[in-house]
Design a protein around this motif. Sequence first.
Motif, short mmCIF file in Angstrom:
data_model
loop_
_atom_site.label_atom_id
_atom_site.label_comp_id
_atom_site.label_asym_id
_atom_site.label_seq_id
_atom_site.Cartn_x
_atom_site.Cartn_y
_atom_site.Cartn_z
N GLU A 23 50.53 -35.46 -89.23
CA GLU A 23 51.51 -36.14 -90.09
C GLU A 23 52.63 -35.19 -90.49
O GLU A 23 53.82 -35.54 -90.40
CB GLU A 23 50.83 -36.71 -91.33
N THR A 24 52.28 -33.99 -90.89
CA THR A 24 53.28 -33.00 -91.29
C THR A 24 54.18 -32.63 -90.11
O THR A 24 55.41 -32.56 -90.25
CB THR A 24 52.59 -31.74 -91.86
N MET A 25 53.58 -32.41 -88.94
CA MET A 25 54.36 -32.04 -87.76
C MET A 25 55.28 -33.18 -87.33
O MET A 25 56.46 -32.95 -87.03
CB MET A 25 53.44 -31.66 -86.59
N LEU A 26 54.75 -34.39 -87.27
CA LEU A 26 55.55 -35.54 -86.85
C LEU A 26 56.70 -35.81 -87.81
O LEU A 26 57.82 -36.11 -87.39
CB LEU A 26 54.67 -36.79 -86.72
N LYS A 27 56.43 -35.67 -89.10
CA LYS A 27 57.48 -35.91 -90.10
C LYS A 27 58.62 -34.90 -89.92
O LYS A 27 59.79 -35.27 -89.93
CB LYS A 27 56.90 -35.82 -91.50
N ILE A 33 65.24 -34.87 -85.39
CA ILE A 33 65.78 -35.46 -84.16
C ILE A 33 67.04 -36.25 -84.48
O ILE A 33 67.04 -37.10 -85.36
CB ILE A 33 64.74 -36.36 -83.46
N LYS A 34 68.10 -35.95 -83.75
CA LYS A 34 69.39 -36.62 -83.97
C LYS A 34 69.90 -37.32 -82.72
O LYS A 34 70.50 -38.38 -82.81
CB LYS A 34 70.46 -35.60 -84.42
N ASN A 35 69.70 -36.74 -81.54
CA ASN A 35 70.36 -37.19 -80.32
C ASN A 35 69.43 -37.85 -79.30
O ASN A 35 69.85 -38.07 -78.16
CB ASN A 35 71.06 -36.00 -79.66
N TYR A 36 68.22 -38.16 -79.69
CA TYR A 36 67.24 -38.74 -78.77
C TYR A 36 66.61 -39.97 -79.46
O TYR A 36 65.48 -39.89 -79.96
CB TYR A 36 66.19 -37.70 -78.39
N PRO A 37 67.34 -41.09 -79.53
CA PRO A 37 66.90 -42.23 -80.33
C PRO A 37 65.56 -42.84 -79.90
O PRO A 37 64.77 -43.26 -80.76
CB PRO A 37 68.03 -43.24 -80.19
N ASP A 38 65.27 -42.89 -78.61
CA ASP A 38 64.00 -43.45 -78.16
C ASP A 38 62.83 -42.59 -78.61
O ASP A 38 61.81 -43.09 -79.08
CB ASP A 38 63.98 -43.62 -76.64
N LEU A 39 62.99 -41.28 -78.46
CA LEU A 39 61.95 -40.35 -78.89
C LEU A 39 61.77 -40.42 -80.40
O LEU A 39 60.64 -40.47 -80.89
CB LEU A 39 62.29 -38.92 -78.45
N LYS A 40 62.87 -40.46 -81.12
CA LYS A 40 62.80 -40.54 -82.58
C LYS A 40 62.06 -41.81 -83.02
O LYS A 40 61.19 -41.77 -83.89
CB LYS A 40 64.19 -40.50 -83.20
N ALA A 41 62.37 -42.93 -82.39
CA ALA A 41 61.73 -44.20 -82.74
C ALA A 41 60.23 -44.15 -82.46
O ALA A 41 59.42 -44.60 -83.29
CB ALA A 41 62.38 -45.35 -81.99
N ARG A 42 59.84 -43.59 -81.32
CA ARG A 42 58.41 -43.54 -80.97
C ARG A 42 57.67 -42.59 -81.88
O ARG A 42 56.54 -42.84 -82.28
CB ARG A 42 58.24 -43.14 -79.50
N ILE A 43 58.30 -41.48 -82.23
CA ILE A 43 57.66 -40.55 -83.16
C ILE A 43 57.53 -41.20 -84.54
O ILE A 43 56.50 -41.06 -85.20
CB ILE A 43 58.43 -39.21 -83.22
N GLY A 44 58.53 -41.95 -84.95
CA GLY A 44 58.44 -42.66 -86.23
C GLY A 44 57.29 -43.66 -86.23
O GLY A 44 56.55 -43.77 -87.22
N ARG A 51 49.47 -41.81 -90.31
CA ARG A 51 49.16 -41.98 -91.75
C ARG A 51 48.00 -42.95 -91.94
O ARG A 51 47.11 -42.72 -92.76
CB ARG A 51 50.40 -42.45 -92.49
N GLN A 52 48.02 -44.04 -91.19
CA GLN A 52 46.94 -45.03 -91.28
C GLN A 52 45.63 -44.46 -90.74
O GLN A 52 44.56 -44.73 -91.28
CB GLN A 52 47.31 -46.32 -90.54
N GLY A 82 54.49 -24.40 -90.61
CA GLY A 82 54.97 -23.25 -89.84
C GLY A 82 55.42 -23.66 -88.45
O GLY A 82 56.45 -23.19 -87.96
N GLN A 83 54.68 -24.56 -87.82
CA GLN A 83 55.07 -25.04 -86.50
C GLN A 83 56.38 -25.82 -86.58
O GLN A 83 57.22 -25.73 -85.70
CB GLN A 83 53.96 -25.92 -85.90
N GLY A 84 56.55 -26.58 -87.64
CA GLY A 84 57.78 -27.34 -87.83
C GLY A 84 58.97 -26.44 -88.01
O GLY A 84 60.05 -26.69 -87.46
N LEU A 85 58.80 -25.36 -88.75
CA LEU A 85 59.89 -24.41 -88.95
C LEU A 85 60.24 -23.66 -87.67
O LEU A 85 61.40 -23.31 -87.45
CB LEU A 85 59.52 -23.38 -90.03
N SER A 86 59.25 -23.43 -86.83
CA SER A 86 59.50 -22.64 -85.62
C SER A 86 60.54 -23.30 -84.72
O SER A 86 61.26 -22.62 -84.00
CB SER A 86 58.21 -22.41 -84.84
N GLY A 87 60.65 -24.62 -84.76
CA GLY A 87 61.64 -25.32 -83.94
C GLY A 87 63.06 -25.06 -84.36
O GLY A 87 63.99 -25.26 -83.58
#
Length: 168
Positions: A23-27, A33-44, A51-52, A82-87
């Motif tokens: 959940e933390t990584m996906l959030k 993500i700004k320029n990849y709408p399909d990826l952003k939607a699927r990750i959302g 979460r469920q 930490g993994q989120g920040l590494s990006g």
Amino acid sequence: MSTAQDNLVAWLRDAHAMEKQAETMLKAQYERIKNYPDLKARIGQHLEETRQQAKSLETCLNQIGGGSSTIKDMAGKITAFGQGLSGLFVSDEIVKGSLASYTFEHFEIASYRILIAAAEFAGDRQTKAVCEGILKEEIAMAKWLEDNLSGVTEAFLTRAEADITAKR
């Protein structure tokens, strides 16, 4: 000596911590993500599923008297943070994030297959059914990523060669 039930509880706690980490990584990934709408939607979409999943696992743990592990959940969140920040520091964040997500999905798939076998062995039909449902979602996400890795990579390379923000 540990029983099948003891192991099931321990592995459910691990899975709950794993989903909190996911959940933390996906959030973090979703928010950047700004320029990849399909990826952003699927990750959302998968973020909501995740979460469920964590709630469902917590329900299973509460029903069998295991509770979740706050320490494992916190450790997972710190690791994910930490993994989120590494990006933030790599120019090909979107590609490396896709690679990490694909790898993590397969880790989750293996974890749920183990949990299903353990729940079956312990005679816990409810936990088995919950884990089978989660497994289907994890397989679907891994398949989506597999089917879209080339497209994300090509979009990144196209943007990078055109000197357009490609990172995220």
